[in-house]
Design a protein around this motif. Structure first.
Motif, PDB file in Angstrom:
ATOM      1  N   PHE A 103     -22.302 -17.232  29.975  1.00 39.16           N
ATOM      2  CA  PHE A 103     -21.278 -17.420  30.870  1.00 39.16           C
ATOM      3  C   PHE A 103     -20.184 -17.831  30.258  1.00 39.16           C
ATOM      4  CE2 PHE A 103     -23.537 -15.110  34.000  1.00 39.16           C
ATOM      5  CZ  PHE A 103     -22.814 -14.862  35.017  1.00 39.16           C
ATOM      6  N   ASN A 104     -18.791 -17.778  30.936  1.00 43.28           N
ATOM      7  CA  ASN A 104     -17.831 -18.686  30.339  1.00 43.28           C
ATOM      8  C   ASN A 104     -17.269 -19.481  31.565  1.00 43.28           C
ATOM      9  OD1 ASN A 104     -17.595 -17.105  27.904  1.00 43.28           O
ATOM     10  ND2 ASN A 104     -16.313 -15.702  28.898  1.00 43.28           N
ATOM     11  N   LEU A 105     -16.705 -20.719  31.324  1.00 41.16           N
ATOM     12  CA  LEU A 105     -16.078 -21.375  32.303  1.00 41.16           C
ATOM     13  C   LEU A 105     -14.603 -21.458  32.126  1.00 41.16           C
ATOM     14  CD1 LEU A 105     -18.699 -24.497  32.357  1.00 41.16           C
ATOM     15  CD2 LEU A 105     -18.791 -22.481  33.731  1.00 41.16           C
ATOM     16  N   VAL A 106     -13.904 -21.339  33.367  1.00 41.43           N
ATOM     17  CA  VAL A 106     -12.619 -21.577  33.163  1.00 41.43           C
ATOM     18  C   VAL A 106     -12.130 -22.586  34.268  1.00 41.43           C
ATOM     19  CG1 VAL A 106     -10.132 -20.623  33.621  1.00 41.43           C
ATOM     20  CG2 VAL A 106     -11.750 -19.208  32.696  1.00 41.43           C
ATOM     21  N   ILE A 107     -11.869 -23.781  33.554  1.00 41.51           N
ATOM     22  CA  ILE A 107     -11.610 -25.100  34.597  1.00 41.51           C
ATOM     23  C   ILE A 107     -10.057 -25.327  34.772  1.00 41.51           C
ATOM     24  CG2 ILE A 107     -11.821 -27.769  34.402  1.00 41.51           C
ATOM     25  CD1 ILE A 107     -14.248 -27.346  32.696  1.00 41.51           C
ATOM     26  N   MET A 108      -9.527 -24.989  35.877  1.00 43.07           N
ATOM     27  CA  MET A 108      -8.109 -25.018  36.183  1.00 43.07           C
ATOM     28  C   MET A 108      -7.753 -26.204  37.264  1.00 43.07           C
ATOM     29  SD  MET A 108      -7.860 -20.856  37.412  1.00 43.07           S
ATOM     30  CE  MET A 108      -6.217 -21.127  38.011  1.00 43.07           C
ATOM     31  N   GLY A 109      -6.727 -26.653  37.018  1.00 45.35           N
ATOM     32  CA  GLY A 109      -6.162 -27.759  37.595  1.00 45.35           C
ATOM     33  C   GLY A 109      -4.834 -28.277  37.238  1.00 45.35           C
ATOM     34  N   PRO A 110      -3.975 -29.145  37.808  1.00 45.15           N
ATOM     35  CA  PRO A 110      -2.835 -29.819  37.318  1.00 45.15           C
ATOM     36  C   PRO A 110      -3.383 -30.919  36.368  1.00 45.15           C
ATOM     37  CG  PRO A 110      -3.541 -30.850  39.602  1.00 45.15           C
ATOM     38  CD  PRO A 110      -4.410 -29.572  39.251  1.00 45.15           C
ATOM     39  N   ASN A 111      -2.343 -31.383  35.704  1.00 44.17           N
ATOM     40  CA  ASN A 111      -2.514 -32.318  34.597  1.00 44.17           C
ATOM     41  C   ASN A 111      -3.359 -33.504  35.270  1.00 44.17           C
ATOM     42  OD1 ASN A 111      -1.515 -30.873  32.759  1.00 44.17           O
ATOM     43  ND2 ASN A 111       0.629 -31.602  33.065  1.00 44.17           N
ATOM     44  N   GLY A 112      -4.228 -34.219  34.486  1.00 43.94           N
ATOM     45  CA  GLY A 112      -4.743 -35.746  35.061  1.00 43.94           C
ATOM     46  C   GLY A 112      -5.969 -35.669  35.864  1.00 43.94           C
ATOM     47  N   VAL A 113      -6.538 -34.321  36.214  1.00 49.00           N
ATOM     48  CA  VAL A 113      -7.462 -34.335  37.039  1.00 49.00           C
ATOM     49  C   VAL A 113      -8.934 -34.185  36.359  1.00 49.00           C
ATOM     50  CG1 VAL A 113      -6.288 -33.324  39.119  1.00 49.00           C
ATOM     51  CG2 VAL A 113      -7.253 -31.960  37.330  1.00 49.00           C
ATOM     52  N   GLY A 114      -8.958 -34.272  35.071  1.00 49.34           N
ATOM     53  CA  GLY A 114     -10.250 -34.302  34.455  1.00 49.34           C
ATOM     54  C   GLY A 114     -10.701 -33.208  33.857  1.00 49.34           C
ATOM     55  N   LYS A 115      -9.837 -32.248  33.425  1.00 51.26           N
ATOM     56  CA  LYS A 115     -10.367 -30.802  33.080  1.00 51.26           C
ATOM     57  C   LYS A 115     -10.958 -31.229  31.751  1.00 51.26           C
ATOM     58  CE  LYS A 115      -6.271 -28.910  33.333  1.00 51.26           C
ATOM     59  NZ  LYS A 115      -5.707 -30.074  33.735  1.00 51.26           N
ATOM     60  N   ILE A 199     -15.222 -22.371  27.104  1.00 49.29           N
ATOM     61  CA  ILE A 199     -14.900 -23.238  28.231  1.00 49.29           C
ATOM     62  C   ILE A 199     -13.487 -23.401  28.042  1.00 49.29           C
ATOM     63  CG2 ILE A 199     -14.875 -25.581  29.351  1.00 49.29           C
ATOM     64  CD1 ILE A 199     -17.744 -25.864  28.329  1.00 49.29           C
ATOM     65  N   ILE A 200     -12.864 -22.986  28.954  1.00 45.94           N
ATOM     66  CA  ILE A 200     -11.098 -22.914  28.880  1.00 45.94           C
ATOM     67  C   ILE A 200     -10.767 -23.796  29.973  1.00 45.94           C
ATOM     68  CG2 ILE A 200      -9.297 -21.328  29.222  1.00 45.94           C
ATOM     69  CD1 ILE A 200     -11.040 -20.347  26.875  1.00 45.94           C
ATOM     70  N   THR A 201      -9.652 -24.499  29.674  1.00 52.31           N
ATOM     71  CA  THR A 201      -8.990 -25.566  30.445  1.00 52.31           C
ATOM     72  C   THR A 201      -7.505 -25.048  30.509  1.00 52.31           C
ATOM     73  OG1 THR A 201      -8.292 -27.298  29.001  1.00 52.31           O
ATOM     74  CG2 THR A 201     -10.497 -27.452  29.650  1.00 52.31           C
ATOM     75  N   THR A 202      -7.120 -25.219  31.632  1.00 57.82           N
ATOM     76  CA  THR A 202      -5.673 -24.760  31.656  1.00 57.82           C
ATOM     77  C   THR A 202      -4.872 -25.254  33.085  1.00 57.82           C
ATOM     78  OG1 THR A 202      -4.159 -22.934  31.722  1.00 57.82           O
ATOM     79  CG2 THR A 202      -6.525 -22.452  32.958  1.00 57.82           C
ATOM     80  N   ASN A 203      -3.880 -25.200  32.919  1.00 52.65           N
ATOM     81  CA  ASN A 203      -3.092 -25.740  34.310  1.00 52.65           C
ATOM     82  C   ASN A 203      -2.431 -24.439  34.768  1.00 52.65           C
ATOM     83  OD1 ASN A 203      -0.932 -25.661  32.621  1.00 52.65           O
ATOM     84  ND2 ASN A 203      -0.339 -27.721  32.596  1.00 52.65           N
ATOM     85  N   LYS A 204      -2.613 -23.340  34.238  1.00 52.81           N
ATOM     86  CA  LYS A 204      -1.873 -22.198  34.652  1.00 52.81           C
ATOM     87  C   LYS A 204      -2.944 -21.257  35.086  1.00 52.81           C
ATOM     88  CE  LYS A 204       1.630 -22.388  31.135  1.00 52.81           C
ATOM     89  NZ  LYS A 204       2.863 -22.435  32.010  1.00 52.81           N
ATOM     90  N   SER A 205      -2.661 -20.278  36.263  1.00 52.97           N
ATOM     91  CA  SER A 205      -3.464 -19.560  36.679  1.00 52.97           C
ATOM     92  C   SER A 205      -3.631 -18.082  35.529  1.00 52.97           C
ATOM     93  CB  SER A 205      -3.236 -18.859  38.066  1.00 52.97           C
ATOM     94  OG  SER A 205      -1.857 -17.972  37.816  1.00 52.97           O
ATOM     95  N   PRO A 206      -4.434 -17.437  35.641  1.00 53.56           N
ATOM     96  CA  PRO A 206      -4.633 -16.287  34.717  1.00 53.56           C
ATOM     97  C   PRO A 206      -3.297 -15.390  34.740  1.00 53.56           C
ATOM     98  CG  PRO A 206      -6.799 -16.797  35.579  1.00 53.56           C
ATOM     99  CD  PRO A 206      -5.860 -17.580  36.193  1.00 53.56           C
ATOM    100  N   LYS A 207      -2.860 -15.153  36.115  1.00 50.31           N
ATOM    101  CA  LYS A 207      -1.722 -14.604  36.335  1.00 50.31           C
ATOM    102  C   LYS A 207      -0.645 -14.734  35.669  1.00 50.31           C
ATOM    103  CE  LYS A 207      -3.227 -12.693  40.866  1.00 50.31           C
ATOM    104  NZ  LYS A 207      -2.867 -12.524  42.252  1.00 50.31           N
ATOM    105  N   GLU A 208      -0.448 -16.088  35.242  1.00 48.69           N
ATOM    106  CA  GLU A 208       0.618 -16.797  34.515  1.00 48.69           C
ATOM    107  C   GLU A 208       0.729 -16.652  32.971  1.00 48.69           C
ATOM    108  OE1 GLU A 208       2.407 -20.246  37.003  1.00 48.69           O
ATOM    109  OE2 GLU A 208       0.197 -20.642  36.683  1.00 48.69           O
ATOM    110  N   TRP A 209      -0.545 -16.129  32.698  1.00 52.55           N
ATOM    111  CA  TRP A 209      -0.797 -16.212  31.062  1.00 52.55           C
ATOM    112  C   TRP A 209      -0.110 -14.921  30.581  1.00 52.55           C
ATOM    113  CZ3 TRP A 209      -6.682 -16.576  29.760  1.00 52.55           C
ATOM    114  CH2 TRP A 209      -7.282 -17.847  30.028  1.00 52.55           C
ATOM    115  N   ALA A 210       0.328 -14.083  31.314  1.00 57.27           N
ATOM    116  CA  ALA A 210       1.179 -12.973  30.694  1.00 57.27           C
ATOM    117  C   ALA A 210       2.605 -13.628  30.166  1.00 57.27           C
ATOM    118  CB  ALA A 210       1.344 -12.020  31.597  1.00 57.27           C
ATOM    119  N   GLU A 211       3.103 -14.649  31.210  1.00 54.73           N
ATOM    120  CA  GLU A 211       4.330 -15.022  30.910  1.00 54.73           C
ATOM    121  C   GLU A 211       4.405 -15.887  29.590  1.00 54.73           C
ATOM    122  OE1 GLU A 211       5.440 -17.502  34.204  1.00 54.73           O
ATOM    123  OE2 GLU A 211       5.111 -15.807  35.620  1.00 54.73           O
TER     124      GLU A 211
END
Length: 253
Positions: A103-115, A199-211
């Motif tokens: 399985f993969n993990l996508v860890i999302m959240g704003p900056n500084g929350v420990g992703k 394991i992917i960490t990101t502060n963008k939702s997958p929908k924003e990746w296209a941008e």
């Protein structure tokens, strides 16, 4: 055991590259003599000393190759500081069942929350469990992909990543990437997604990746690979860094 015998054994161990035994044979011999243990028990302790040293050295080598950030000990992770990661959920992730099931993990959240901290900690657990695991930023991954044909070091890193059980990609889609680079990244993920967990960490939702990628077709294909067998973890809360911001000045009246 006589001193000359200890020195002779130590020299023999150095020739056989048994460095831990060579360094500790005198201490081990003195302890064995004081305790009156059998020859077999003494031999067992010698071998255990060597095995322990080698295991520690091997782990240090793996951690260096993984490029873990300084903060990666999950014992220091405070679940009360972040919403979205209760202790029971963290314990389940540490058991690595998701990694065994590819399985993969996508860890999302704003900056500084420990992703990144969480991702690095899980990478460390994977290393300790015998998996080949690596921690890379998105920028480092792209540099490797762009320069592997002209850089021996980049090609060596690419080959290591290609054999990984787990790859952490930190801060994915933080900056815009050219279409050609996005295409190379897609092919990298596509080649590994059925045999390697990410394991992917990101502060963008997958929908924003296209941008960020600038190509909806590549983005859709990339998400299709990453999200097919995936757990999405959403973290929220106040930035740890801002909450614990340092200052060069003391408290003023």
């Amino acid at each position: 055991m006589k001193t000359k015998d200890k020195h002779r054994i130590s020299n023999h161990c150095k020739q056989l590259r048994l460095s831990a035994i060579a360094d500790q044979v005198e201490q081990l011999a003195d302890t064995a003599s004081a305790e009156g243990i059998s020859y077999l028990e003494f031999a067992s302790r010698l071998l255990e000393t060597e095995i322990t040293r080698r295991n520690l050295n091997e782990m240090a080598r793996k951690e260096k190759a993984a490029r873990l950030p300084a903060m990666h000990e999950l014992r220091a992770y405070d679940c009360t500081q972040t919403e979205g990661m209760p202790p029971a959920k963290l314990q389940q992730l540490k058991e690595l069942t998701w990694l065994e099931q590819n399985f993969n993990l996508v860890i999302m959240g704003p900056n500084g929350v420990g992703k990144s901290f969480l991702a690095a900690g899980l990478c460390h657990y994977a290393l300790q469990s015998g998996y080949r695991a690596y921690f890379r930023t998105m920028e480092q991954i792209m540099t490797t992909l762009k320069t592997r044909d002209i850089s021996r070091q980049a090609m060596a890193d690419y080959k290591k990543l290609s054999k990984a059980h787990l790859i952490v990609i930190d801060d994915i889609m933080m900056i815009a990437i050219a279409r050609q680079e996005a295409n190379a990244f897609f092919h990298f993920v596509n080649a590994l997604h059925e045999k390697t967990s990410f394991i992917i960490t990101t502060n963008k939702s997958p929908k924003e990746w296209a941008e960020t990628i600038g190509d909806e077709v590549i983005t859709t294909a990339l998400l299709d690979r990453l999200l097919y067998r995936c757990e999405i973890i959403k973290l929220s809360g106040e930035s740890y860094r801002m909450k614990n911001r340092k200052t060069i000045f003391g408290k003023t009246a």
